[in-house]
Structures are given as C-alpha cells and as structure tokens.
Write a protein that holds these residues in place. Structure first.
Motif, PDB file in Angstrom:
ATOM      1  N   SER A  97       8.071  -8.664   8.634  1.00  0.00           N
ATOM      2  CA  SER A  97       7.427  -8.863   9.933  1.00  0.00           C
ATOM      3  C   SER A  97       5.908  -8.744   9.764  1.00  0.00           C
ATOM      4  N   LYS A  98       5.180  -9.347  10.691  1.00  0.00           N
ATOM      5  CA  LYS A  98       3.718  -9.272  10.644  1.00  0.00           C
ATOM      6  C   LYS A  98       3.249  -7.830  10.757  1.00  0.00           C
ATOM      7  N   SER A  99       3.905  -7.057  11.604  1.00  0.00           N
ATOM      8  CA  SER A  99       3.482  -5.660  11.760  1.00  0.00           C
ATOM      9  C   SER A  99       3.674  -4.874  10.465  1.00  0.00           C
ATOM     10  N   LYS A 100       4.757  -5.142   9.743  1.00  0.00           N
ATOM     11  CA  LYS A 100       4.999  -4.481   8.462  1.00  0.00           C
ATOM     12  C   LYS A 100       3.927  -4.897   7.448  1.00  0.00           C
ATOM     13  N   ILE A 101       3.565  -6.160   7.456  1.00  0.00           N
ATOM     14  CA  ILE A 101       2.526  -6.652   6.538  1.00  0.00           C
ATOM     15  C   ILE A 101       1.199  -5.980   6.837  1.00  0.00           C
ATOM     16  N   TYR A 102       0.833  -5.912   8.126  1.00  0.00           N
ATOM     17  CA  TYR A 102      -0.426  -5.245   8.491  1.00  0.00           C
ATOM     18  C   TYR A 102      -0.396  -3.765   8.115  1.00  0.00           C
ATOM     19  N   LYS A 103       0.752  -3.131   8.264  1.00  0.00           N
ATOM     20  CA  LYS A 103       0.887  -1.722   7.888  1.00  0.00           C
ATOM     21  C   LYS A 103       0.671  -1.553   6.382  1.00  0.00           C
ATOM     22  N   LEU A 104       1.284  -2.429   5.591  1.00  0.00           N
ATOM     23  CA  LEU A 104       1.117  -2.356   4.130  1.00  0.00           C
ATOM     24  C   LEU A 104      -0.343  -2.561   3.724  1.00  0.00           C
ATOM     25  N   THR A 105      -1.054  -3.474   4.413  1.00  0.00           N
ATOM     26  CA  THR A 105      -2.455  -3.699   4.072  1.00  0.00           C
ATOM     27  C   THR A 105      -3.323  -2.526   4.507  1.00  0.00           C
ATOM     28  N   SER A 106      -3.029  -1.955   5.664  1.00  0.00           N
ATOM     29  CA  SER A 106      -3.841  -0.823   6.126  1.00  0.00           C
ATOM     30  C   SER A 106      -3.654   0.403   5.235  1.00  0.00           C
ATOM     31  N   ILE A 160       5.763  -7.855  -5.778  1.00  0.00           N
ATOM     32  CA  ILE A 160       7.207  -7.828  -5.574  1.00  0.00           C
ATOM     33  C   ILE A 160       7.910  -7.443  -6.874  1.00  0.00           C
ATOM     34  N   GLU A 161       7.492  -8.055  -7.975  1.00  0.00           N
ATOM     35  CA  GLU A 161       8.111  -7.766  -9.272  1.00  0.00           C
ATOM     36  C   GLU A 161       7.881  -6.317  -9.703  1.00  0.00           C
ATOM     37  N   SER A 162       6.760  -5.728  -9.306  1.00  0.00           N
ATOM     38  CA  SER A 162       6.464  -4.350  -9.703  1.00  0.00           C
ATOM     39  C   SER A 162       7.398  -3.347  -9.030  1.00  0.00           C
ATOM     40  N   GLY A 163       8.082  -3.769  -7.981  1.00  0.00           N
ATOM     41  CA  GLY A 163       8.989  -2.877  -7.265  1.00  0.00           C
ATOM     42  C   GLY A 163      10.421  -2.950  -7.770  1.00  0.00           C
ATOM     43  N   ARG A 164      10.614  -3.587  -8.914  1.00  0.00           N
ATOM     44  CA  ARG A 164      11.974  -3.750  -9.450  1.00  0.00           C
ATOM     45  C   ARG A 164      12.584  -2.390  -9.753  1.00  0.00           C
ATOM     46  N   VAL A 165      13.809  -2.229  -9.324  1.00  0.00           N
ATOM     47  CA  VAL A 165      14.553  -0.991  -9.569  1.00  0.00           C
ATOM     48  C   VAL A 165      15.630  -1.292 -10.612  1.00  0.00           C
ATOM     49  N   GLU A 166      15.654  -0.489 -11.655  1.00  0.00           N
ATOM     50  CA  GLU A 166      16.645  -0.676 -12.712  1.00  0.00           C
ATOM     51  C   GLU A 166      18.017  -0.267 -12.192  1.00  0.00           C
ATOM     52  N   PRO A 167      19.048  -1.019 -12.511  1.00  0.00           N
ATOM     53  CA  PRO A 167      20.386  -0.643 -12.072  1.00  0.00           C
ATOM     54  C   PRO A 167      20.861   0.619 -12.802  1.00  0.00           C
ATOM     55  N   ALA A 168      21.635   1.423 -12.094  1.00  0.00           N
ATOM     56  CA  ALA A 168      22.175   2.648 -12.699  1.00  0.00           C
ATOM     57  C   ALA A 168      23.201   2.245 -13.755  1.00  0.00           C
ATOM     58  N   ALA A 169      23.277   3.026 -14.797  1.00  0.00           N
ATOM     59  CA  ALA A 169      24.261   2.754 -15.850  1.00  0.00           C
ATOM     60  C   ALA A 169      25.652   2.972 -15.274  1.00  0.00           C
ATOM     61  N   GLU A 170      26.544   2.073 -15.631  1.00  0.00           N
ATOM     62  CA  GLU A 170      27.914   2.212 -15.145  1.00  0.00           C
ATOM     63  C   GLU A 170      28.593   3.374 -15.850  1.00  0.00           C
ATOM     64  N   LYS A 221      -3.113   0.041   2.103  1.00  0.00           N
ATOM     65  CA  LYS A 221      -3.518  -0.477   0.792  1.00  0.00           C
ATOM     66  C   LYS A 221      -2.385  -0.412  -0.233  1.00  0.00           C
ATOM     67  N   GLN A 222      -1.185  -0.772   0.219  1.00  0.00           N
ATOM     68  CA  GLN A 222      -0.014  -0.779  -0.650  1.00  0.00           C
ATOM     69  C   GLN A 222       0.276  -2.159  -1.217  1.00  0.00           C
ATOM     70  N   ILE A 223      -0.436  -3.159  -0.732  1.00  0.00           N
ATOM     71  CA  ILE A 223      -0.231  -4.530  -1.188  1.00  0.00           C
ATOM     72  C   ILE A 223      -1.602  -5.170  -1.394  1.00  0.00           C
ATOM     73  N   PRO A 224      -1.757  -5.969  -2.469  1.00  0.00           N
ATOM     74  CA  PRO A 224      -3.062  -6.610  -2.693  1.00  0.00           C
ATOM     75  C   PRO A 224      -3.331  -7.704  -1.664  1.00  0.00           C
ATOM     76  N   PHE A 225      -4.545  -7.721  -1.137  1.00  0.00           N
ATOM     77  CA  PHE A 225      -4.910  -8.741  -0.154  1.00  0.00           C
ATOM     78  C   PHE A 225      -6.398  -9.018  -0.229  1.00  0.00           C
ATOM     79  N   HIS A 226      -6.812 -10.091   0.429  1.00  0.00           N
ATOM     80  CA  HIS A 226      -8.219 -10.485   0.501  1.00  0.00           C
ATOM     81  C   HIS A 226      -8.603 -10.561   1.968  1.00  0.00           C
TER      82      HIS A 226
END
Length: 87
Positions: free
Chosen positions: A40-49, A74-84, A51-56
């Motif tokens: 959502s736009k509000s979530k995007i603005y929150k992330l920018t305020s 997005i790729e930096s937030g990759r979570v490794e799967p737990a070992a089975e 400074k959790q996401i790069p922006f110009h």
C-alpha cells in the motif's frame, strides 16, 4: 534447418530480455511501486520515513525509487528455509 517463424520467436525473446535489462535503472513513483510490488502507499511512505528502503527525493514531496535498488532491497530480505527434521 531453422525456419523463419523460429527465428522471429528467438528475436522476440532477445528483445524482451534486452528491454528487461534496460529498464532496471528506470525510476518508478510511489503509485507504480504500489502496483508492481503489492504494497500500500501508506506502507511505502512509512518505509521511506523510517529509511528502511532506498529512495530518491525530487523536491520536498516527490519520492521515486530505482527499480534495481528496490529489487536488491527485496532480495536482501530473503529468509533461509529451516532445515527439515529427519526422523
């Protein structure tokens, strides 16, 4: 022997790949970001305020995102799967 239809299809695929490479450094607006990545736009603005996401910033109000920066974020937030568990 390669047919004309196959060559045209391969050329089309190459053009598509080139277009994807060329638009990596394209800037997108908050609206485009929201549509493309499903936030959502509000979530995007929150992330920018926060400074959790790069922006110009263009001026005081306009915010833009570089596609390649967003994809890296997005790729930096990759979570490794737990070992089975093996029983």
């Amino acid at each position: 022997m390669v047919g004309v239809a196959q060559l045209q299809e391969e050329i089309s695929e190459i053009k598509s790949l080139l277009n994807k490479l060329n638009d990596k450094d394209e800037f997108i607006s908050v609206e485009q970001f929201s549509e493309r990545y499903g936030l959502s736009k509000s979530k995007i603005y929150k992330l920018t305020s926060q400074k959790q996401i790069p922006f110009h910033r263009a001026g005081e109000r306009l915010i833009y995102f570089k596609k390649s920066d967003v994809e890296k974020w997005i790729e930096s937030g990759r979570v490794e799967p737990a070992a089975e568990k093996v029983s």
